[in-house]
Design a protein around this motif. Sequence first.
Motif, PDB file in Angstrom:
ATOM      1  N   LYS A   5       0.847  -1.198   0.000  1.00  0.00           N
ATOM      2  CA  LYS A   5       0.000   0.000   0.000  1.00  0.00           C
ATOM      3  C   LYS A   5       0.881   1.246   0.000  1.00  0.00           C
ATOM      4  O   LYS A   5       1.732   1.423   0.856  1.00  0.00           O
ATOM      5  CB  LYS A   5      -0.870  -0.015   1.256  1.00  0.00           C
ATOM      6  CG  LYS A   5      -1.503   1.310   1.612  1.00  0.00           C
ATOM      7  CD  LYS A   5      -2.712   1.582   0.744  1.00  0.00           C
ATOM      8  CE  LYS A   5      -3.191   3.025   0.897  1.00  0.00           C
ATOM      9  NZ  LYS A   5      -3.771   3.529  -0.346  1.00  0.00           N
ATOM     10  N   TYR A   7       1.032   5.262   0.329  1.00  0.00           N
ATOM     11  CA  TYR A   7       0.301   6.460   0.724  1.00  0.00           C
ATOM     12  C   TYR A   7       0.536   7.527  -0.330  1.00  0.00           C
ATOM     13  O   TYR A   7       1.452   7.403  -1.138  1.00  0.00           O
ATOM     14  CB  TYR A   7       0.749   6.910   2.116  1.00  0.00           C
ATOM     15  CG  TYR A   7       0.446   5.848   3.128  1.00  0.00           C
ATOM     16  CD1 TYR A   7      -0.859   5.615   3.532  1.00  0.00           C
ATOM     17  CD2 TYR A   7       1.461   5.020   3.624  1.00  0.00           C
ATOM     18  CE1 TYR A   7      -1.159   4.596   4.429  1.00  0.00           C
ATOM     19  CE2 TYR A   7       1.165   4.006   4.521  1.00  0.00           C
ATOM     20  CZ  TYR A   7      -0.144   3.797   4.917  1.00  0.00           C
ATOM     21  OH  TYR A   7      -0.439   2.787   5.791  1.00  0.00           O
ATOM     22  N   VAL A  80      -9.835  -0.061  -4.968  1.00  0.00           N
ATOM     23  CA  VAL A  80     -11.051   0.741  -5.120  1.00  0.00           C
ATOM     24  C   VAL A  80     -12.224  -0.131  -5.516  1.00  0.00           C
ATOM     25  O   VAL A  80     -13.315  -0.010  -4.983  1.00  0.00           O
ATOM     26  CB  VAL A  80     -10.904   1.786  -6.235  1.00  0.00           C
ATOM     27  CG1 VAL A  80     -12.095   2.710  -6.228  1.00  0.00           C
ATOM     28  CG2 VAL A  80      -9.647   2.538  -6.074  1.00  0.00           C
ATOM     29  N   LYS A  83     -13.131  -2.087  -2.402  1.00  0.00           N
ATOM     30  CA  LYS A  83     -13.628  -1.328  -1.254  1.00  0.00           C
ATOM     31  C   LYS A  83     -14.955  -0.659  -1.550  1.00  0.00           C
ATOM     32  O   LYS A  83     -15.843  -0.612  -0.716  1.00  0.00           O
ATOM     33  CB  LYS A  83     -12.594  -0.262  -0.842  1.00  0.00           C
ATOM     34  CG  LYS A  83     -12.495  -0.055   0.644  1.00  0.00           C
ATOM     35  CD  LYS A  83     -11.631   1.163   0.980  1.00  0.00           C
ATOM     36  CE  LYS A  83     -12.219   2.450   0.463  1.00  0.00           C
ATOM     37  NZ  LYS A  83     -11.368   3.614   0.536  1.00  0.00           N
ATOM     38  N   THR A  84     -15.067  -0.116  -2.730  1.00  0.00           N
ATOM     39  CA  THR A  84     -16.248   0.687  -3.019  1.00  0.00           C
ATOM     40  C   THR A  84     -17.289  -0.041  -3.858  1.00  0.00           C
ATOM     41  O   THR A  84     -18.452   0.317  -3.846  1.00  0.00           O
ATOM     42  CB  THR A  84     -15.829   1.994  -3.724  1.00  0.00           C
ATOM     43  OG1 THR A  84     -14.823   2.628  -2.936  1.00  0.00           O
ATOM     44  CG2 THR A  84     -16.992   2.942  -3.879  1.00  0.00           C
TER      45      THR A  84
ATOM     46  N   TYR B   7     -14.170  10.314   3.753  1.00  0.00           N
ATOM     47  CA  TYR B   7     -13.078   9.534   4.305  1.00  0.00           C
ATOM     48  C   TYR B   7     -13.602   8.131   4.584  1.00  0.00           C
ATOM     49  O   TYR B   7     -14.814   7.910   4.611  1.00  0.00           O
ATOM     50  CB  TYR B   7     -12.546  10.205   5.567  1.00  0.00           C
ATOM     51  CG  TYR B   7     -11.998  11.559   5.247  1.00  0.00           C
ATOM     52  CD1 TYR B   7     -10.782  11.701   4.576  1.00  0.00           C
ATOM     53  CD2 TYR B   7     -12.709  12.710   5.559  1.00  0.00           C
ATOM     54  CE1 TYR B   7     -10.293  12.943   4.231  1.00  0.00           C
ATOM     55  CE2 TYR B   7     -12.222  13.962   5.225  1.00  0.00           C
ATOM     56  CZ  TYR B   7     -11.011  14.074   4.553  1.00  0.00           C
ATOM     57  OH  TYR B   7     -10.534  15.314   4.210  1.00  0.00           O
ATOM     58  N   ASP B   8     -12.683   7.229   4.828  1.00  0.00           N
ATOM     59  CA  ASP B   8     -13.068   5.826   4.982  1.00  0.00           C
ATOM     60  C   ASP B   8     -14.187   5.607   5.985  1.00  0.00           C
ATOM     61  O   ASP B   8     -15.179   4.948   5.687  1.00  0.00           O
ATOM     62  CB  ASP B   8     -11.849   4.990   5.377  1.00  0.00           C
ATOM     63  CG  ASP B   8     -10.990   4.681   4.167  1.00  0.00           C
ATOM     64  OD1 ASP B   8     -11.110   5.409   3.155  1.00  0.00           O
ATOM     65  OD2 ASP B   8     -10.211   3.711   4.225  1.00  0.00           O
ATOM     66  N   ALA B   9     -14.010   6.140   7.176  1.00  0.00           N
ATOM     67  CA  ALA B   9     -15.016   5.936   8.212  1.00  0.00           C
ATOM     68  C   ALA B   9     -16.344   6.557   7.791  1.00  0.00           C
ATOM     69  O   ALA B   9     -17.409   5.978   8.017  1.00  0.00           O
ATOM     70  CB  ALA B   9     -14.540   6.542   9.527  1.00  0.00           C
ATOM     71  N   TYR B  11     -17.400   6.977   4.786  1.00  0.00           N
ATOM     72  CA  TYR B  11     -17.991   6.180   3.718  1.00  0.00           C
ATOM     73  C   TYR B  11     -18.745   4.985   4.282  1.00  0.00           C
ATOM     74  O   TYR B  11     -19.868   4.681   3.879  1.00  0.00           O
ATOM     75  CB  TYR B  11     -16.909   5.704   2.748  1.00  0.00           C
ATOM     76  CG  TYR B  11     -17.485   5.266   1.423  1.00  0.00           C
ATOM     77  CD1 TYR B  11     -17.561   6.147   0.364  1.00  0.00           C
ATOM     78  CD2 TYR B  11     -17.978   3.982   1.256  1.00  0.00           C
ATOM     79  CE1 TYR B  11     -18.113   5.760  -0.850  1.00  0.00           C
ATOM     80  CE2 TYR B  11     -18.535   3.591   0.060  1.00  0.00           C
ATOM     81  CZ  TYR B  11     -18.603   4.477  -0.995  1.00  0.00           C
ATOM     82  OH  TYR B  11     -19.166   4.091  -2.184  1.00  0.00           O
ATOM     83  N   ARG B  12     -18.121   4.328   5.240  1.00  0.00           N
ATOM     84  CA  ARG B  12     -18.766   3.171   5.865  1.00  0.00           C
ATOM     85  C   ARG B  12     -20.071   3.590   6.537  1.00  0.00           C
ATOM     86  O   ARG B  12     -21.088   2.903   6.444  1.00  0.00           O
ATOM     87  CB  ARG B  12     -17.830   2.541   6.904  1.00  0.00           C
ATOM     88  CG  ARG B  12     -16.847   1.563   6.294  1.00  0.00           C
ATOM     89  CD  ARG B  12     -15.918   0.974   7.344  1.00  0.00           C
ATOM     90  NE  ARG B  12     -14.682   1.728   7.465  1.00  0.00           N
ATOM     91  CZ  ARG B  12     -14.169   2.174   8.593  1.00  0.00           C
ATOM     92  NH1 ARG B  12     -14.787   1.959   9.745  1.00  0.00           N
ATOM     93  NH2 ARG B  12     -13.036   2.850   8.599  1.00  0.00           N
ATOM     94  N   GLU B  76     -15.874   8.728  -6.328  1.00  0.00           N
ATOM     95  CA  GLU B  76     -14.765   7.867  -5.918  1.00  0.00           C
ATOM     96  C   GLU B  76     -14.036   7.275  -7.124  1.00  0.00           C
ATOM     97  O   GLU B  76     -12.814   7.281  -7.192  1.00  0.00           O
ATOM     98  CB  GLU B  76     -15.328   6.746  -5.045  1.00  0.00           C
ATOM     99  CG  GLU B  76     -14.368   6.196  -4.038  1.00  0.00           C
ATOM    100  CD  GLU B  76     -13.877   7.262  -3.086  1.00  0.00           C
ATOM    101  OE1 GLU B  76     -12.699   7.192  -2.698  1.00  0.00           O
ATOM    102  OE2 GLU B  76     -14.648   8.196  -2.739  1.00  0.00           O
TER     103      GLU B  76
END
Lengths: 119, 119
Positions: A5, A7, A80, A83-84, B7-9, B11-12, B76
Amino acid sequence: MDSHKLYDAEYRFCSLVWDSEPVNSTELVRLAADQLGWKKSTTYTVLKKLCERGILQNDNAIVTALVKREDAERYESTIVVEKTFGGSLPRFLTAFLGERKLTDQEAEELKKIIEEAKQ
Amino acid sequence: MDSHKLYDAEYRFCSLVWDSEPVNSTELVRLAADQLGWKKSTTYTVLKKLCERGILQNDNAIVTALVKREDAERYESTIVVEKTFGGSLPRFLTAFLGERKLTDQEAEELKKIIEEAKQ
DNA sequence: ACCCGAGGTCTATTCCAGTAGACTACAGGA
DNA sequence: TCCTGTAGTCTACTGGAATAGACCTCGGGT
């Protein structure tokens, strides 16, 4: 494994390396200063971390990439989609296209890429 | 404008809302505790921020989404394609597919999506 | 013998996403 | 009148990404 990963800052830095490897570390300091506005120590700090994670390699001040651009790109795109979009490429594509329209030519290009991935 | 970035959180959390809107805020606290392991105040903190950014809406304890799932998904997907692939969908697709192989059926599905986005 | 640039390390500092604890206010039942 | 549940705020801590400053070593030139 998952340490691949990258950043954001790391990704930008790797891009420099991919564009110019093999590259001397001092030269890399110069490039990062120019294109990213980084100080020398920033470059070395990031470089070291990436070496420790097996992404780059610094051998006698010659820097090369162990993880190639294509690897990183594939990883990034996979993340992506997973995750999405629950891992579904069709869902990704539908979302991306949205109201966008494609020209015949663009559509042909995409279909060709898909065709080539068959089997 | 760019405050649509989730952000990730976030989005969840939005996923919970999208799945169950309109939803009562106390119920949402329960859902977030169950599915995300969040405490009540965490839920309210995040909810408030999302409301301030015009992404969600909390009206008399009834929470609804102003930004829909499809909007967020399109955003996204666009971001990745732009940030990592210079805005080129073909490049994204090539990277994603990599060594992956598609069945005839998958290929047909993808081509259909592309065909429908023509012109 | 000294200076300087190359090549680097080590330790901070800053900023922010993520998360929570403690507290408040109010309405309805017992 | 007091308790309990609903609905919410406000402040604070933490970990890690991003960045940098001070310092070190060594070999070559003068």
